[in-house]
Design a protein around this motif. Sequence first.
Motif, short mmCIF file in Angstrom:
data_model
loop_
_atom_site.label_atom_id
_atom_site.label_comp_id
_atom_site.label_asym_id
_atom_site.label_seq_id
_atom_site.Cartn_x
_atom_site.Cartn_y
_atom_site.Cartn_z
N ARG A 202 0.92 -1.38 0.13
CA ARG A 202 -0.22 -0.54 0.15
C ARG A 202 1.25 1.28 0.18
NH1 ARG A 202 -3.02 -2.79 4.46
NH2 ARG A 202 -4.52 -4.09 3.10
N ALA A 203 2.03 1.12 0.43
CA ALA A 203 2.65 2.79 0.35
C ALA A 203 3.76 2.82 -0.41
CB ALA A 203 4.21 2.22 1.23
N VAL A 204 3.27 1.95 -1.95
CA VAL A 204 3.37 2.63 -2.95
C VAL A 204 2.67 2.00 -4.37
CG1 VAL A 204 5.57 1.73 -2.65
CG2 VAL A 204 4.39 0.15 -3.32
N GLY A 205 1.66 2.20 -3.32
CA GLY A 205 0.60 2.24 -4.31
C GLY A 205 -0.30 1.47 -4.48
N TRP A 206 -0.82 0.67 -4.30
CA TRP A 206 -1.07 -1.27 -4.28
C TRP A 206 -2.52 -0.85 -4.01
CZ3 TRP A 206 -2.62 -4.63 0.01
CH2 TRP A 206 -3.11 -6.07 -1.49
N THR A 207 -3.36 -0.99 -4.70
CA THR A 207 -4.57 -0.90 -4.86
C THR A 207 -5.03 -2.75 -4.44
OG1 THR A 207 -4.96 -0.50 -7.09
CG2 THR A 207 -4.69 1.29 -5.78
N GLY A 208 -4.66 -3.88 -4.97
CA GLY A 208 -5.84 -4.87 -4.99
C GLY A 208 -4.65 -5.30 -6.11
N ASN A 209 -4.03 -5.00 -7.12
CA ASN A 209 -3.36 -5.55 -8.10
C ASN A 209 -1.63 -5.47 -8.23
OD1 ASN A 209 -2.85 -6.28 -10.80
ND2 ASN A 209 -2.89 -4.48 -11.66
N PRO A 210 -1.14 -6.64 -7.73
CA PRO A 210 -2.06 -8.50 -8.23
C PRO A 210 -2.59 -8.63 -6.79
CG PRO A 210 -0.23 -8.06 -7.76
CD PRO A 210 0.36 -7.19 -7.96
N SER A 211 -3.78 -9.58 -7.22
CA SER A 211 -4.32 -9.55 -5.07
C SER A 211 -3.14 -11.12 -4.68
CB SER A 211 -5.73 -10.23 -5.96
OG SER A 211 -5.86 -10.98 -7.07
N TRP A 212 -3.48 -11.16 -4.23
CA TRP A 212 -2.84 -12.82 -3.29
C TRP A 212 -3.37 -13.53 -3.45
CZ3 TRP A 212 2.58 -12.30 -1.47
CH2 TRP A 212 3.05 -11.39 -2.50
N ASP A 213 -3.91 -15.24 -2.99
CA ASP A 213 -4.28 -16.41 -2.43
C ASP A 213 -4.36 -15.74 -0.87
OD1 ASP A 213 -5.09 -17.28 -4.47
OD2 ASP A 213 -3.88 -19.25 -4.45
N ASP A 214 -5.09 -16.27 -0.04
CA ASP A 214 -4.95 -16.31 1.40
C ASP A 214 -3.57 -17.03 1.51
OD1 ASP A 214 -7.17 -14.23 1.81
OD2 ASP A 214 -9.05 -15.48 1.72
N HIS A 215 -3.42 -18.05 1.14
CA HIS A 215 -2.63 -19.48 1.67
C HIS A 215 -1.34 -18.69 1.39
CE1 HIS A 215 -1.01 -23.05 3.30
NE2 HIS A 215 -0.07 -23.61 1.71
N ALA A 216 -1.46 -18.01 0.39
CA ALA A 216 0.36 -17.41 0.02
C ALA A 216 1.14 -16.93 1.35
CB ALA A 216 -0.04 -16.44 -1.05
N PHE A 217 -0.18 -15.58 1.63
CA PHE A 217 1.24 -15.38 3.42
C PHE A 217 1.49 -16.25 3.93
CE2 PHE A 217 -2.03 -12.31 1.50
CZ PHE A 217 -1.44 -11.32 1.13
N ASP A 218 1.04 -17.50 4.49
CA ASP A 218 0.99 -17.94 5.06
C ASP A 218 2.11 -18.67 4.89
OD1 ASP A 218 -1.05 -17.69 6.67
OD2 ASP A 218 -2.46 -19.48 6.43
N ILE A 219 2.61 -19.57 3.30
CA ILE A 219 3.85 -19.93 2.56
C ILE A 219 4.73 -19.25 3.12
CG2 ILE A 219 4.61 -20.14 0.47
CD1 ILE A 219 2.09 -21.33 -0.24
N VAL A 220 4.52 -17.02 2.53
CA VAL A 220 5.86 -16.77 3.34
C VAL A 220 6.51 -16.61 3.83
CG1 VAL A 220 6.38 -13.76 3.25
CG2 VAL A 220 4.92 -15.06 0.94
#
Length: 326
Positions: A202-220
């Motif tokens: 968000r600090a660099v202008g993200w407004t949802g593109n790209p979107s992320w899988d919810d589970h993707a954050f768990d993998i990170v």
Amino acid sequence: MHIDIYGFREHPFLMTPDARLFFPSTVHSRAHAHLMYGLAQGEGFVVVTGEVGAGKTTLVERFCSDLDPASYVVARIMTTQVAGDDLLRLVADAFHVPCEGDKAAVLRGIMTALRSADRRHVLIVDEAQALTPAGLEELRMLSNITDGGRALLQTILLGQPQLRRLIASPDLDQLRQRILASFHLGGLSREETRSYIEHRLRAVGWTGNPSWDDHAFDIVHRYTNGIPRRINRLCSRVLLAGALEKAPHLTADLIEATAIELEDDLGAGMVGGYGSAGGSRLTAETESQIEALEKRIDELERSMARRERAFTRLMDFLAELTGPRR
């Protein structure tokens, strides 16, 4: 850059510390509070430790940005294994004090600079785990410089976990007595890892593109253990992979494949790598056990010191009662 298709103003996951992108996680907020508490005391040492990439530098960048330049003189030094005299010269140079001559001349210059200024002096020592006990003792001696009963220098020690073991040395008891606050930066939780990633985007202008899988954050989180620099490195590669595929959505499979690829590039199982296997957890458990042991040793040392002082007072008291023998 390759990720321009996402429309960011700048790259959200650069490795260079940036106070503008400071994320007030639970651990970083508490560490910041420890720094501000130490500053309010006007003396002594504050110690902040953490793994490589845990966010110590970004934390201090944020801390420094909160200080009024009209009230504080802040000097930062990066240490290696330098001798005590050389450390004094680094401190002198950081405060723009002439560092020529012998040790006494350098010390006089530092004392003059501290006493002649109308602002408080704060010294930040990064990579302090590389200091020798003699170097830490020199810093302790600098903390003795006072004017009218007021300490003229405060010191913040930043370092990797080894710094805690170094400070626990029996030879550094006087230094430990000067430590006002100490905090260890751990990794972000699973939930805060997601919040951290979204905060940077968000600090660099993200407004949802790209979107992320919810589970993707768990993998990170699983592949980085919540260490911010590791998160940045992995997420930077993830965005690149997504951009190359022109993917508007980042799937869990893409994050997993990128993490494995990055591990292979860096060398799986290397210290400082992602270590999704049990090795990194074992290291964390071992580190926790070492820290607990250090605290126990420190408590025992303090207890022994108290008993020695009590024994000495008792012997002095008995000597006064009995008087000199004839």
